[in-house]
Design a protein around this motif. Structure first.
Motif, PDB file in Angstrom:
ATOM      1  N   GLU A  42       0.841  -1.196   0.000  1.00 44.71           N
ATOM      2  CA  GLU A  42       0.000   0.000   0.000  1.00 44.71           C
ATOM      3  C   GLU A  42       0.878   1.248   0.000  1.00 44.71           C
ATOM      4  O   GLU A  42       1.973   1.252   0.543  1.00 44.71           O
ATOM      5  N   ASP A  43       0.358   2.310  -0.579  1.00 44.25           N
ATOM      6  CA  ASP A  43       1.014   3.623  -0.581  1.00 44.25           C
ATOM      7  C   ASP A  43       2.445   3.574  -1.092  1.00 44.25           C
ATOM      8  O   ASP A  43       3.338   4.225  -0.552  1.00 44.25           O
ATOM      9  N   ALA A  44       2.665   2.800  -2.147  1.00 41.48           N
ATOM     10  CA  ALA A  44       3.985   2.770  -2.797  1.00 41.48           C
ATOM     11  C   ALA A  44       4.221   4.131  -3.450  1.00 41.48           C
ATOM     12  O   ALA A  44       3.322   4.698  -4.065  1.00 41.48           O
ATOM     13  N   THR A  45       5.409   4.664  -3.299  1.00 43.52           N
ATOM     14  CA  THR A  45       5.692   6.001  -3.832  1.00 43.52           C
ATOM     15  C   THR A  45       6.522   5.981  -5.106  1.00 43.52           C
ATOM     16  O   THR A  45       6.406   6.894  -5.923  1.00 43.52           O
ATOM     17  N   THR A  46       7.366   4.959  -5.253  1.00 42.03           N
ATOM     18  CA  THR A  46       8.223   4.885  -6.442  1.00 42.03           C
ATOM     19  C   THR A  46       8.437   3.429  -6.847  1.00 42.03           C
ATOM     20  O   THR A  46       8.233   2.512  -6.070  1.00 42.03           O
ATOM     21  N   LEU A  47       8.837   3.260  -8.082  1.00 39.65           N
ATOM     22  CA  LEU A  47       9.379   1.991  -8.551  1.00 39.65           C
ATOM     23  C   LEU A  47      10.832   2.262  -8.854  1.00 39.65           C
ATOM     24  O   LEU A  47      11.136   3.290  -9.445  1.00 39.65           O
ATOM     25  N   PRO A  48      11.746   1.429  -8.430  1.00 35.73           N
ATOM     26  CA  PRO A  48      11.554   0.074  -7.937  1.00 35.73           C
ATOM     27  C   PRO A  48      11.044   0.035  -6.498  1.00 35.73           C
ATOM     28  O   PRO A  48      11.228   0.975  -5.728  1.00 35.73           O
ATOM     29  N   VAL A  49      10.418  -1.119  -6.170  1.00 34.47           N
ATOM     30  CA  VAL A  49       9.953  -1.408  -4.815  1.00 34.47           C
ATOM     31  C   VAL A  49      10.211  -2.887  -4.541  1.00 34.47           C
ATOM     32  O   VAL A  49      10.054  -3.720  -5.428  1.00 34.47           O
ATOM     33  N   ASP A  50      10.658  -3.181  -3.325  1.00 33.35           N
ATOM     34  CA  ASP A  50      10.939  -4.569  -2.941  1.00 33.35           C
ATOM     35  C   ASP A  50       9.655  -5.265  -2.517  1.00 33.35           C
ATOM     36  O   ASP A  50       8.756  -4.640  -1.949  1.00 33.35           O
ATOM     37  N   PHE A  51       9.579  -6.576  -2.781  1.00 41.46           N
ATOM     38  CA  PHE A  51       8.429  -7.361  -2.364  1.00 41.46           C
ATOM     39  C   PHE A  51       8.900  -8.638  -1.677  1.00 41.46           C
ATOM     40  O   PHE A  51      10.039  -9.070  -1.838  1.00 41.46           O
ATOM     41  N   SER A  52       7.996  -9.224  -0.900  1.00 39.98           N
ATOM     42  CA  SER A  52       8.243 -10.504  -0.240  1.00 39.98           C
ATOM     43  C   SER A  52       6.894 -11.201  -0.096  1.00 39.98           C
ATOM     44  O   SER A  52       6.074 -10.822   0.731  1.00 39.98           O
ATOM     45  N   VAL A  53       6.666 -12.207  -0.939  1.00 46.25           N
ATOM     46  CA  VAL A  53       5.390 -12.921  -0.967  1.00 46.25           C
ATOM     47  C   VAL A  53       5.534 -14.205  -0.155  1.00 46.25           C
ATOM     48  O   VAL A  53       6.414 -15.017  -0.415  1.00 46.25           O
ATOM     49  N   ALA A  54       4.646 -14.369   0.824  1.00 46.88           N
ATOM     50  CA  ALA A  54       4.647 -15.569   1.649  1.00 46.88           C
ATOM     51  C   ALA A  54       3.856 -16.682   0.959  1.00 46.88           C
ATOM     52  O   ALA A  54       2.835 -16.417   0.332  1.00 46.88           O
ATOM     53  N   TYR A  55       4.348 -17.907   1.070  1.00 44.92           N
ATOM     54  CA  TYR A  55       3.636 -19.073   0.548  1.00 44.92           C
ATOM     55  C   TYR A  55       3.986 -20.274   1.415  1.00 44.92           C
ATOM     56  O   TYR A  55       4.985 -20.268   2.131  1.00 44.92           O
ATOM     57  N   HIS A  56       3.164 -21.286   1.357  1.00 39.31           N
ATOM     58  CA  HIS A  56       3.389 -22.490   2.151  1.00 39.31           C
ATOM     59  C   HIS A  56       3.872 -23.597   1.215  1.00 39.31           C
ATOM     60  O   HIS A  56       3.123 -24.066   0.359  1.00 39.31           O
ATOM     61  N   GLU A  57       5.117 -24.011   1.377  1.00 35.29           N
ATOM     62  CA  GLU A  57       5.730 -24.961   0.459  1.00 35.29           C
ATOM     63  C   GLU A  57       4.980 -26.292   0.372  1.00 35.29           C
ATOM     64  O   GLU A  57       4.853 -26.872  -0.693  1.00 35.29           O
TER      65      GLU A  57
END
Length: 142
Positions: free
Chosen positions: A77-92
């Protein structure tokens, strides 16, 4: 006629909300893995409008009926610029060996889609779960 349109709106809300709630419930009770990286604009840095959000979704695209199943999701939310880092959680343990997985990325502002990836960003979860770069570009205008 407006009742019919309202029905479709409610149905769409349920279809989008239920998977998100299920992901929350599944991840709340167990350990999770993450896939991380950076969402970049195709041609360098770009400022985003105030209130923009970046959504990154890990999907299983192996289904025969062309239905992608979300396995993890992050909304920045409220990203101001690109690039932006992400971290997506998942269950292996909820991944199926031999299935194909992709990251889908969208940048939105006030419900309008501003930028997206090209729609096919394959991910090999056995080899790469960090340092992934995903480029987004403006939508083509007709």
């Amino acid at each position: 006629m407006w009742k019919l349109a309202g029905l479709f709106s409610v149905s769409a809300l349920v279809v989008m909300t239920v998977p998100a709630l299920l992901l929350t419930v599944v991840f709340a009770d167990s350990d999770v893995d993450t896939i991380s990286g950076t969402v970049r604009y195709l041609d360098g840095d770009v400022d985003l409008p105030v209130g923009a959000c970046v959504e990154v979704v890990l999907v299983d695209v192996s289904g025969d009926d062309a239905v992608a199943i979300a396995k993890g999701r992050q909304v920045i939310e409220d990203a101001t610029t690109l690039p932006v880092d992400f971290s997506v959680a998942y269950h292996e343990d909820r991944l199926t060996p031999g299935h194909a997985y992709e990251l889908w990325v969208a940048v939105r502002h006030d419900g309008e889609l501003l930028y997206a990836d090209d729609g096919t960003y394959p991910v090999d979860l056995e080899r790469s779960v960090s340092g992934i770069d995903v480029a987004v570009a403006p939508l083509a205008t007709p």
